[in-house]
Design a protein around this motif. Structure first.
Motif, PDB file in Angstrom:
ATOM      1  N   PHE A  88       0.865  -1.167   0.000  1.00  0.00           N
ATOM      2  CA  PHE A  88       0.000   0.000   0.000  1.00  0.00           C
ATOM      3  C   PHE A  88       0.909   1.227   0.000  1.00  0.00           C
ATOM      4  O   PHE A  88       1.792   1.340   0.846  1.00  0.00           O
ATOM      5  N   LEU A  90       1.417   5.323   0.140  1.00  0.00           N
ATOM      6  CA  LEU A  90       0.807   6.566   0.603  1.00  0.00           C
ATOM      7  C   LEU A  90       1.670   7.753   0.220  1.00  0.00           C
ATOM      8  O   LEU A  90       2.877   7.746   0.426  1.00  0.00           O
ATOM      9  N   TYR A 103       2.732  21.242  11.115  1.00  0.00           N
ATOM     10  CA  TYR A 103       1.470  20.742  11.635  1.00  0.00           C
ATOM     11  C   TYR A 103       1.198  19.326  11.193  1.00  0.00           C
ATOM     12  O   TYR A 103       0.076  18.874  11.198  1.00  0.00           O
ATOM     13  N   TYR A 105       1.632  15.995   8.408  1.00  0.00           N
ATOM     14  CA  TYR A 105       1.363  15.781   7.004  1.00  0.00           C
ATOM     15  C   TYR A 105      -0.124  15.723   6.727  1.00  0.00           C
ATOM     16  O   TYR A 105      -0.931  15.415   7.584  1.00  0.00           O
ATOM     17  N   PHE A 107      -2.252  13.325   4.189  1.00  0.00           N
ATOM     18  CA  PHE A 107      -2.049  12.114   3.405  1.00  0.00           C
ATOM     19  C   PHE A 107      -3.100  11.979   2.314  1.00  0.00           C
ATOM     20  O   PHE A 107      -4.247  12.416   2.469  1.00  0.00           O
ATOM     21  N   GLY A 108      -2.699  11.348   1.219  1.00  0.00           N
ATOM     22  CA  GLY A 108      -3.653  10.903   0.215  1.00  0.00           C
ATOM     23  C   GLY A 108      -4.314   9.611   0.673  1.00  0.00           C
ATOM     24  O   GLY A 108      -3.985   9.071   1.736  1.00  0.00           O
ATOM     25  N   SER A 109      -5.229   9.099  -0.137  1.00  0.00           N
ATOM     26  CA  SER A 109      -5.983   7.895   0.225  1.00  0.00           C
ATOM     27  C   SER A 109      -5.272   6.605  -0.145  1.00  0.00           C
ATOM     28  O   SER A 109      -5.759   5.527   0.161  1.00  0.00           O
ATOM     29  N   GLY A 110      -4.151   6.730  -0.819  1.00  0.00           N
ATOM     30  CA  GLY A 110      -3.324   5.562  -1.064  1.00  0.00           C
ATOM     31  C   GLY A 110      -3.608   4.843  -2.362  1.00  0.00           C
ATOM     32  O   GLY A 110      -4.681   4.965  -2.955  1.00  0.00           O
TER      33      GLY A 110
ATOM     34  N   TYR B  36      -1.214   9.684  14.673  1.00  0.00           N
ATOM     35  CA  TYR B  36      -2.179   9.597  13.591  1.00  0.00           C
ATOM     36  C   TYR B  36      -3.089   8.392  13.829  1.00  0.00           C
ATOM     37  O   TYR B  36      -2.687   7.396  14.425  1.00  0.00           O
ATOM     38  N   GLN B  38      -5.320   5.648  11.604  1.00  0.00           N
ATOM     39  CA  GLN B  38      -5.527   5.129  10.254  1.00  0.00           C
ATOM     40  C   GLN B  38      -6.613   4.067  10.308  1.00  0.00           C
ATOM     41  O   GLN B  38      -6.409   2.985  10.845  1.00  0.00           O
ATOM     42  N   LYS B  40      -8.840   3.060   7.368  1.00  0.00           N
ATOM     43  CA  LYS B  40      -8.770   2.178   6.200  1.00  0.00           C
ATOM     44  C   LYS B  40      -7.677   2.613   5.238  1.00  0.00           C
ATOM     45  O   LYS B  40      -6.921   1.810   4.742  1.00  0.00           O
ATOM     46  N   LYS B  41      -7.603   3.866   4.978  1.00  0.00           N
ATOM     47  CA  LYS B  41      -6.641   4.319   3.994  1.00  0.00           C
ATOM     48  C   LYS B  41      -5.744   5.434   4.529  1.00  0.00           C
ATOM     49  O   LYS B  41      -4.721   5.170   5.123  1.00  0.00           O
ATOM     50  N   ALA B  42      -6.161   6.687   4.337  1.00  0.00           N
ATOM     51  CA  ALA B  42      -5.277   7.788   4.700  1.00  0.00           C
ATOM     52  C   ALA B  42      -5.223   7.986   6.207  1.00  0.00           C
ATOM     53  O   ALA B  42      -6.253   8.107   6.862  1.00  0.00           O
ATOM     54  N   PRO B  43      -4.026   8.027   6.800  1.00  0.00           N
ATOM     55  CA  PRO B  43      -3.916   8.388   8.213  1.00  0.00           C
ATOM     56  C   PRO B  43      -4.432   9.808   8.432  1.00  0.00           C
ATOM     57  O   PRO B  43      -4.202  10.695   7.606  1.00  0.00           O
ATOM     58  N   PHE B  45      -4.578  13.092  11.157  1.00  0.00           N
ATOM     59  CA  PHE B  45      -3.798  13.704  12.221  1.00  0.00           C
ATOM     60  C   PHE B  45      -4.597  13.779  13.511  1.00  0.00           C
ATOM     61  O   PHE B  45      -5.758  14.187  13.511  1.00  0.00           O
ATOM     62  N   ILE B  86      -5.649   1.584  13.247  1.00  0.00           N
ATOM     63  CA  ILE B  86      -4.216   1.521  13.541  1.00  0.00           C
ATOM     64  C   ILE B  86      -3.797   2.911  13.990  1.00  0.00           C
ATOM     65  O   ILE B  86      -4.110   3.903  13.327  1.00  0.00           O
TER      66      ILE B  86
END
Lengths: 116, 112
Positions: A88, A90, A103, A105, A107-110, B36, B38, B40-43, B45, B86
């Motif tokens: 996966f 990211l 502050y 990151y 993140f994108g959805s992966g 963070y 998480q 399912k996908k994007a962590p 903050f 997670i």
């Protein structure tokens, strides 16, 4: 709305094939990052870029390549040299360094990459 | 080499329980520690802790940084099934790159 877009969400690669994962952000962030996530391994840094036309290797850069021709875009290519690419992936962006408060990151959805 | 260790790696509790997740770190020139979540996908903050802000709280979640012990805890009280996720701990060092070093994460499962 500002954010990070990764595409595709799912990607299948044949043995010996190069594939490119897209990452685009409209947050006006200077820094962008690619992480790989395997079960039980947490996030491991592949490459990062703090400014356009510059990037550095992370901890597991072998078999990967990147470019940063535009501030908004940081594509990752998984080459045939990467022996175990199923994972996966990211992408993240941050505000940059040198005195500016961090502050964390965004993140994108992966992208989930599978070798078939 | 900077290092972040989280424990436990996995935790199963019942709704209503209180949990404490641990994060310890070894980093040159510590700058900040981040938590963070998480699902399912994007962590997403949760908190950032620095030398000038060692305790944060948001609803049922709270976190403390122990600069002496080089560690942090994340507390979740009155857990709900929606807390199942997670939880990732990451540390940033000063001196330039702003890159975060992540731990392996704690997988929390809250059963009804």
């Amino acid at each position: 709305d500002g954010g990070i877009t990764q595409s595709p969400k799912y990607l299948f690669r044949k043995e010996g094939q190069n594939v490119t994962l897209s990452c685009e952000q409209n947050l006006n962030h200077d820094a962008m990052y690619w992480y790989r996530q395997d079960p039980g391994q947490g996030l491991r840094l592949i490459y990062y870029s703090q400014i356009v036309n510059d990037f550095q290797k992370g901890d597991i850069a072998e078999g990967y390549s990147v470019s940063r021709e535009k501030k908004e875009s940081f594509p990752l290519t998984v080459t045939s040299a990467q022996k175990n690419p199923t994972a996966f992936y990211l992408c993240a962006s941050g505000r940059g360094t040198i005195g500016r408060r961090n502050y964390g990151y965004t993140f994108g959805s992966g992208t989930r990459l599978t070798v078939v | 080499e900077d290092k972040v260790v989280q424990s436990p790696l996995s935790l199963v509790v019942h709704e209503g329980d209180t949990v404490t997740l641990n994060c310890s770190y070894e980093v040159t020139n510590f700058r900040s520690l981040l938590w963070y979540k998480q699902e399912k996908k994007a962590p997403t903050f949760l908190f950032m802790l620095t030398s000038s802000g060692i305790e944060k709280k948001s609803g049922r979640l709270s976190s403390i940084l122990d600069k002496k012990e080089l560690s942090s805890i994340l507390n979740i009280t009155a857990t709900q099934t929606g807390d199942s996720a997670i939880y990732l701990c990451a540390v940033e060092s000063q001196g330039g790159s702003e890159k975060l070093v992540f731990g392996k994460g704690t997988k929390l499962t809250v059963n009804p």
